[in-house]
Every structure is written in C-alpha cells, then in structure tokens.
Scaffold this active site. Structure first.
Site, mmCIF file in Angstrom:
data_model
loop_
_atom_site.group_PDB
_atom_site.id
_atom_site.type_symbol
_atom_site.label_atom_id
_atom_site.label_comp_id
_atom_site.label_asym_id
_atom_site.label_seq_id
_atom_site.Cartn_x
_atom_site.Cartn_y
_atom_site.Cartn_z
ATOM 1 N N TYR A 92 10.289 -25.507 -19.549
ATOM 2 C CA TYR A 92 9.140 -26.289 -19.998
ATOM 3 C C TYR A 92 8.164 -26.479 -18.836
ATOM 4 O O TYR A 92 6.949 -26.401 -19.011
ATOM 5 C CB TYR A 92 9.608 -27.646 -20.541
ATOM 6 C CG TYR A 92 10.490 -27.507 -21.768
ATOM 7 C CD1 TYR A 92 9.928 -27.327 -23.030
ATOM 8 C CD2 TYR A 92 11.874 -27.535 -21.651
ATOM 9 C CE1 TYR A 92 10.741 -27.185 -24.152
ATOM 10 C CE2 TYR A 92 12.687 -27.398 -22.767
ATOM 11 C CZ TYR A 92 12.112 -27.217 -24.012
ATOM 12 O OH TYR A 92 12.909 -27.065 -25.113
ATOM 13 N N ASN A 115 6.202 -26.365 -33.258
ATOM 14 C CA ASN A 115 5.861 -24.964 -33.472
ATOM 15 C C ASN A 115 5.952 -24.639 -34.965
ATOM 16 O O ASN A 115 7.028 -24.750 -35.554
ATOM 17 C CB ASN A 115 6.831 -24.082 -32.679
ATOM 18 C CG ASN A 115 6.672 -22.611 -32.957
ATOM 19 O OD1 ASN A 115 5.737 -22.173 -33.616
ATOM 20 N ND2 ASN A 115 7.610 -21.833 -32.442
ATOM 21 N N CYS A 123 9.564 -20.193 -29.335
ATOM 22 C CA CYS A 123 9.913 -21.421 -28.624
ATOM 23 C C CYS A 123 11.396 -21.437 -28.245
ATOM 24 O O CYS A 123 11.792 -22.177 -27.346
ATOM 25 C CB CYS A 123 9.539 -22.651 -29.443
ATOM 26 S SG CYS A 123 10.320 -22.734 -31.054
ATOM 27 N N HIS A 124 12.201 -20.587 -28.888
ATOM 28 C CA HIS A 124 13.617 -20.526 -28.526
ATOM 29 C C HIS A 124 13.808 -19.965 -27.114
ATOM 30 O O HIS A 124 14.867 -20.132 -26.525
ATOM 31 C CB HIS A 124 14.403 -19.684 -29.545
ATOM 32 C CG HIS A 124 13.993 -18.248 -29.611
ATOM 33 N ND1 HIS A 124 12.913 -17.827 -30.374
ATOM 34 C CD2 HIS A 124 14.489 -17.142 -29.007
ATOM 35 C CE1 HIS A 124 12.782 -16.517 -30.240
ATOM 36 N NE2 HIS A 124 13.729 -16.089 -29.415
ATOM 37 N N GLU A 150 19.141 -11.687 -27.643
ATOM 38 C CA GLU A 150 18.086 -11.057 -26.858
ATOM 39 C C GLU A 150 18.571 -10.687 -25.456
ATOM 40 O O GLU A 150 18.286 -9.585 -24.974
ATOM 41 C CB GLU A 150 16.874 -11.987 -26.754
ATOM 42 C CG GLU A 150 16.138 -12.161 -28.058
ATOM 43 C CD GLU A 150 14.868 -12.984 -27.921
ATOM 44 O OE1 GLU A 150 14.423 -13.233 -26.774
ATOM 45 O OE2 GLU A 150 14.301 -13.372 -28.958
#
Length: 157
Positions: A92, A115, A123-124, A150
């Site tokens: 953040y 979001n 946002c993840h 990912e």
C-alpha cells in the site's frame, strides 16, 4: 445503453459482472446460487473468455474495456494498480509513493476496498508492508489463491 448483469462461476466463487454496453463497470464477488447466466453480448463473451483464460493461467494482461466510477483519488489508485505486472505485488505504501502521496497508504487501502472491478483492477496484488496479504473483498483465502497462482507461473518461467 442500459446496464446488463450476469454471473460467472470461477475458482474463487461467483462473480457478478456488470457492463454498460461499452465497458465493464463492475466485477464483484457475489454469493450467487444456481447456474451461471450465459453471456449475451460480445463484451460479455470477451470478459468471460478472458477470466476463464486467466484462471487457466493463459492470460496475464487484460484486454477488456473498463469504466470504473470513483473519486479522483480512487481512479488514480486503480489506474496505478493496473500497472502492477502479473505475478508481482506492491505494498500500500508503494502505491501511495507512486501516486505522489507517500502518507496515503491507508487511503490506498480504502481505495482497494472499494475497487469496483475485481481481477481487471488487480487489488489482490497489493499487500502489507511485511509483504503479507491483507484484506480482500472476496476473502483473504481467495487473495492468497490468486497470488499463489500468479507467482507460481512467474517462478516457473
């Protein structure tokens, strides 16, 4: 053109997807029970194809038009989130620094919480200062699942 909404089942649960005929305006985790609504427009088909490809680890960059609605600050944060590469994370604080407001880490977290377009505005990929996943509107377990999926791909390259 009127908004159109349908539901899609994914590995992280049901998503409620809304478009305005030109772009996707919302993708939200939704406790939809039942069968998926079939997509009925080319835009809906495109977003379904891309979400499915994403979960099959075959898509790393979204090519779906989006129109999120929010404050000027939220839009700046969401645009910055879209630049975080697949398989990477930012804190953040990193996001606050990148938008020129280094003291705004909590406000960045608030923008992430609001979001409107999950996955496409990733946002993840935003984590705490200690690099640990924190808060996610679709649930912290789902955030961990997305990050592991990912990051596993990136390590395998």
């Amino acid at each position: 053109m009127a908004n159109s909404t349908f539901h899609l089942q994914t590995p992280i649960g049901w998503l409620r997807i809304t478009d305005n005929g030109r772009a996707i305006t919302h993708i939200q985790a939704h406790p939809h029970a039942g069968v998926a609504d079939p997509p009925t427009t080319p835009l809906q088909l495109l977003v379904c194809q891309q979400i499915n490809a994403y979960f099959q680890e075959q898509l790393h960059v979204w090519d779906v038009p989006i129109e999120p609605h929010g404050t000027v600050f939220q839009l700046r944060v969401w645009n910055t989130l879209r630049t975080i590469p697949y398989g990477q994370t930012r804190s953040y604080s990193d996001i606050a620094q990148s938008i020129g407001q280094p003291q705004a880490a909590r406000a960045v977290g608030n923008a992430c919480r609001h979001n409107p377009i999950l996955l496409l505005i990733p946002c993840h990929r935003v984590v705490g200062k200690n690099h640990q996943p924190t808060g996610f509107v679709a649930g912290l377990d789902n955030k961990r699942t997305l990050l592991q999926m990912e990051q596993q791909f990136v390590v395998a390259i």
